[in-house]
Design a protein around this motif. Structure first.
Motif, PDB file in Angstrom:
ATOM      1  N   LEU A 183      68.618  78.410  77.674  1.00 33.62           N
ATOM      2  CA  LEU A 183      67.480  77.615  78.137  1.00 33.62           C
ATOM      3  C   LEU A 183      66.173  78.398  77.954  1.00 33.62           C
ATOM      4  O   LEU A 183      65.148  77.836  77.544  1.00 33.62           O
ATOM      5  N   THR A 184      66.213  79.686  78.235  1.00 34.02           N
ATOM      6  CA  THR A 184      65.034  80.539  78.043  1.00 34.02           C
ATOM      7  C   THR A 184      64.647  80.622  76.576  1.00 34.02           C
ATOM      8  O   THR A 184      63.467  80.530  76.218  1.00 34.02           O
ATOM      9  N   LEU A 185      65.640  80.785  75.713  1.00 34.84           N
ATOM     10  CA  LEU A 185      65.376  80.814  74.276  1.00 34.84           C
ATOM     11  C   LEU A 185      64.810  79.477  73.794  1.00 34.84           C
ATOM     12  O   LEU A 185      64.018  79.436  72.842  1.00 34.84           O
ATOM     13  N   GLY A 186      65.197  78.392  74.465  1.00 35.26           N
ATOM     14  CA  GLY A 186      64.649  77.078  74.138  1.00 35.26           C
ATOM     15  C   GLY A 186      63.148  77.021  74.381  1.00 35.26           C
ATOM     16  O   GLY A 186      62.398  76.409  73.607  1.00 35.26           O
ATOM     17  N   ILE A 187      62.704  77.651  75.452  1.00 37.80           N
ATOM     18  CA  ILE A 187      61.267  77.713  75.744  1.00 37.80           C
ATOM     19  C   ILE A 187      60.543  78.488  74.643  1.00 37.80           C
ATOM     20  O   ILE A 187      59.490  78.064  74.149  1.00 37.80           O
ATOM     21  N   GLY A 207      77.527  84.283  69.334  1.00 35.20           N
ATOM     22  CA  GLY A 207      76.982  84.138  67.996  1.00 35.20           C
ATOM     23  C   GLY A 207      75.759  83.234  67.964  1.00 35.20           C
ATOM     24  O   GLY A 207      74.751  83.546  67.322  1.00 35.20           O
ATOM     25  N   ILE A 208      75.826  82.108  68.681  1.00 37.05           N
ATOM     26  CA  ILE A 208      74.708  81.168  68.716  1.00 37.05           C
ATOM     27  C   ILE A 208      73.481  81.800  69.362  1.00 37.05           C
ATOM     28  O   ILE A 208      72.358  81.675  68.861  1.00 37.05           O
ATOM     29  N   ILE A 209      73.684  82.476  70.487  1.00 33.46           N
ATOM     30  CA  ILE A 209      72.567  83.130  71.176  1.00 33.46           C
ATOM     31  C   ILE A 209      71.895  84.151  70.259  1.00 33.46           C
ATOM     32  O   ILE A 209      70.659  84.217  70.165  1.00 33.46           O
ATOM     33  N   ALA A 210      72.691  84.944  69.556  1.00 35.60           N
ATOM     34  CA  ALA A 210      72.145  85.968  68.665  1.00 35.60           C
ATOM     35  C   ALA A 210      71.325  85.346  67.543  1.00 35.60           C
ATOM     36  O   ALA A 210      70.213  85.807  67.244  1.00 35.60           O
ATOM     37  N   VAL A 211      71.842  84.298  66.928  1.00 37.31           N
ATOM     38  CA  VAL A 211      71.149  83.667  65.797  1.00 37.31           C
ATOM     39  C   VAL A 211      69.850  83.010  66.255  1.00 37.31           C
ATOM     40  O   VAL A 211      68.826  83.103  65.570  1.00 37.31           O
ATOM     41  N   ILE A 212      69.873  82.366  67.418  1.00 37.69           N
ATOM     42  CA  ILE A 212      68.640  81.757  67.937  1.00 37.69           C
ATOM     43  C   ILE A 212      67.589  82.831  68.185  1.00 37.69           C
ATOM     44  O   ILE A 212      66.412  82.673  67.827  1.00 37.69           O
ATOM     45  N   ALA A 213      67.992  83.930  68.802  1.00 39.03           N
ATOM     46  CA  ALA A 213      67.052  85.012  69.106  1.00 39.03           C
ATOM     47  C   ALA A 213      66.434  85.581  67.834  1.00 39.03           C
ATOM     48  O   ALA A 213      65.225  85.848  67.784  1.00 39.03           O
ATOM     49  N   ILE A 214      67.242  85.749  66.792  1.00 45.27           N
ATOM     50  CA  ILE A 214      66.715  86.269  65.522  1.00 45.27           C
ATOM     51  C   ILE A 214      65.778  85.245  64.890  1.00 45.27           C
ATOM     52  O   ILE A 214      64.718  85.603  64.357  1.00 45.27           O
ATOM     53  N   ALA A 215      66.158  83.967  64.939  1.00 41.64           N
ATOM     54  CA  ALA A 215      65.362  82.905  64.309  1.00 41.64           C
ATOM     55  C   ALA A 215      63.974  82.780  64.940  1.00 41.64           C
ATOM     56  O   ALA A 215      62.981  82.579  64.236  1.00 41.64           O
ATOM     57  N   VAL A 216      63.906  82.902  66.275  1.00 39.95           N
ATOM     58  CA  VAL A 216      62.606  82.774  66.951  1.00 39.95           C
ATOM     59  C   VAL A 216      61.900  84.129  67.070  1.00 39.95           C
ATOM     60  O   VAL A 216      60.871  84.250  67.721  1.00 39.95           O
ATOM     61  N   ARG A 217      62.500  85.136  66.445  1.00 37.25           N
ATOM     62  CA  ARG A 217      61.931  86.489  66.374  1.00 37.25           C
ATOM     63  C   ARG A 217      61.717  87.100  67.754  1.00 37.25           C
ATOM     64  O   ARG A 217      60.682  87.680  68.056  1.00 37.25           O
ATOM     65  N   LYS A 218      62.758  86.930  68.587  1.00 39.73           N
ATOM     66  CA  LYS A 218      62.743  87.515  69.929  1.00 39.73           C
ATOM     67  C   LYS A 218      63.973  88.385  70.146  1.00 39.73           C
ATOM     68  O   LYS A 218      64.418  88.584  71.282  1.00 39.73           O
ATOM     69  N   GLU A 219      64.528  88.929  69.049  1.00 40.20           N
ATOM     70  CA  GLU A 219      65.765  89.706  69.171  1.00 40.20           C
ATOM     71  C   GLU A 219      65.578  90.989  69.962  1.00 40.20           C
ATOM     72  O   GLU A 219      66.531  91.501  70.550  1.00 40.20           O
ATOM     73  N   TRP A 220      64.334  91.519  70.015  1.00 39.54           N
ATOM     74  CA  TRP A 220      64.090  92.730  70.800  1.00 39.54           C
ATOM     75  C   TRP A 220      64.061  92.450  72.301  1.00 39.54           C
ATOM     76  O   TRP A 220      64.020  93.377  73.107  1.00 39.54           O
ATOM     77  N   LEU A 221      64.072  91.185  72.654  1.00 40.76           N
ATOM     78  CA  LEU A 221      64.152  90.804  74.066  1.00 40.76           C
ATOM     79  C   LEU A 221      65.591  90.732  74.570  1.00 40.76           C
ATOM     80  O   LEU A 221      65.819  90.603  75.769  1.00 40.76           O
TER      81      LEU A 221
END
Length: 413
Positions: free
Chosen positions: A257-261, A322-336
């Motif tokens: 949900l946070t990644l959705g924001i 896997g989904i969480i990781a890919v979303i984080a990379i896609a929105v460029r928030k992987e360092w979070l």
């Protein structure tokens, strides 16, 4: 599919209400509702089917309270999450969007690996399941696909803001200049976001160009290696977190949900300008996928909350990670991820620390010693006498706190 149908109806016949499907928020709301209905209504039927096929979990005796009562509970419940996510996405999302395609591939790829693992455990009577090296090989394979796609695909771009001085000059000439004029033309970039830092952008290419600027053309190697590491770490963290009723599903719903924001504001040029964050064209479509995924996780909790009627198994936990990781990379928030996925990180570290310390003390003192009563971390608290529902609730609370901290990073630098 419904998106394209209503787009056609709007363009050709101006059907009243058809234009609503052009709005991200409307389709996201429909995705949540539909995924919740699928996971709760049809989830029961899937559980009954798993029971008929005798897909009950074989519980190892770890000396934990209430453990024996869980024996026979159906596993492979991750199928519920996968179906309840993919059906709304196929109906409501723009299927040509590169981010949606990547997430569908991720779901099917990791779901297959998890399914094979669960199948071997149950039908081959092998408690270890799929060999660890094959799991890692699958995660590495997905990392290569994701990293290469995000690096080379021409539709994966960002729009950087013009320097502040240039913006001020534009405003001086025309106070009503539109926000879109404050951004450069979209282009390829290996830049990402670092939290809590004033100049919060970091370019992966800098890791090699300091040696020789000509090495920039090899930045794709660094980017793919980062993608592999993140996908492997997060999927394993989610897998380790799936140990007591409702823990993995609940914490994952908070994270997603946070990644959705982040996806929504990063894909909206007005919010990107206001928050002074990286604008990523077309990434807002991920919001539809995230909405469906959150609905599927919450619907799954209907049956997975204590006492669980079904376990997600590796079919679910590896897919979630896997989904969480890919979303984080896609929105460029992987360092979070260390902050946002702090629960996963703690579970991972507890296992690494426990095993490392045990081996070290065994070598030095002749007997292995432990830091925790049991790892992963949630089992440590079970050994201390906490009821698993209390552990889950408190982990959820910590997860919410970490999510709030992550969202605050949009402004705190």
């Amino acid at each position: 599919m419904l998106y394209y149908l209503f787009e056609y109806l709007e363009n050709q016949f101006q059907v009243p209400g058809a234009s609503l499907f052009g709005f991200i928020t409307f389709r996201a709301a429909l995705a949540v509702i539909l995924s919740l209905l699928i996971s709760t209504i049809y989830g029961k039927r899937i559980i009954e089917f798993l029971q008929k096929k005798q897909m009950g979990e074989t519980i190892r005796d770890l000396g934990l309270e209430g453990q024996k009562e869980k024996a026979g509970t159906p596993t492979m419940g991750g199928i519920i999450i996968i179906l309840a996510t993919l059906i709304p996405v196929v109906l409501l999302a723009k299927l040509e969007n590169v981010y949606i395609i990547l997430l569908i591939i991720t779901t099917l790829w990791m779901g297959t690996i998890g399914f094979i693992d669960d199948y071997i455990k149950k039908f081959k009577n092998d408690k270890e399941g799929l060999k660890g090296r094959f799991k890692v090989l699958g995660q590495v394979g997905l990392g290569i696909i994701v990293g290469a796609t995000l690096y080379f695909n021409p539709n994966v771009t960002i729009k950087e803001k013009l320097p502040a001085q240039v913006q001020q000059e534009m405003l001086a000439e025309d106070p009503n200049v539109p926000v879109t004029k404050f951004f450069k033309e979209e282009g390829k970039s290996t830049k990402t976001t670092i939290p809590f830092v004033k100049g919060n952008e970091f370019d992966y290419a800098d890791l090699i160009t300091w040696v020789n600027p000509g090495l920039e053309k090899y930045a794709w190697v660094i980017f793919i290696l980062v993608a592999i590491f993140i996908i492997t770490a997060v999927s394993n963290g989610a897998n380790l977190t799936d140990g007591i009723d409702g823990l993995a599903a609940g914490t994952s719903a908070i994270i997603v949900l946070t990644l959705g924001i982040f996806a929504w504001v990063s894909g909206n040029i007005i919010f990107s300008d206001y928050l002074n964050i990286m604008y990523i064209p077309r990434v807002e479509e991920i919001t539809i996928y995230i909405a469906a995924f959150v609905g599927a996780l919450v619907g799954f909790l209907w049956y997975n909350a204590y006492p669980a009627q079904v376990f997600m198994g590796d079919t679910g936990s590896l897919t979630i990670g896997g989904i969480i990781a890919v979303i984080a990379i896609a929105v460029r928030k992987e360092w979070l991820i260390p902050v946002l996925c702090g629960i996963f990180l703690a579970e991972n570290l507890s296992v690494v620390m426990q095993v490392s310390y045990f081996k070290y003390t065994k070598k030095k003192f002749g007997e292995g010693r432990r830091i925790f009563r049991m790892s992963p971390l949630h089992h440590h608290y079970q050994k201390k006498g906490y009821h698993e529902s209390k552990i889950v609730t408190r982990f959820w609370i910590v997860g919410i706190l970490l999510a709030i901290i992550s969202i605050v990073t949009l402004k705190i630098r």
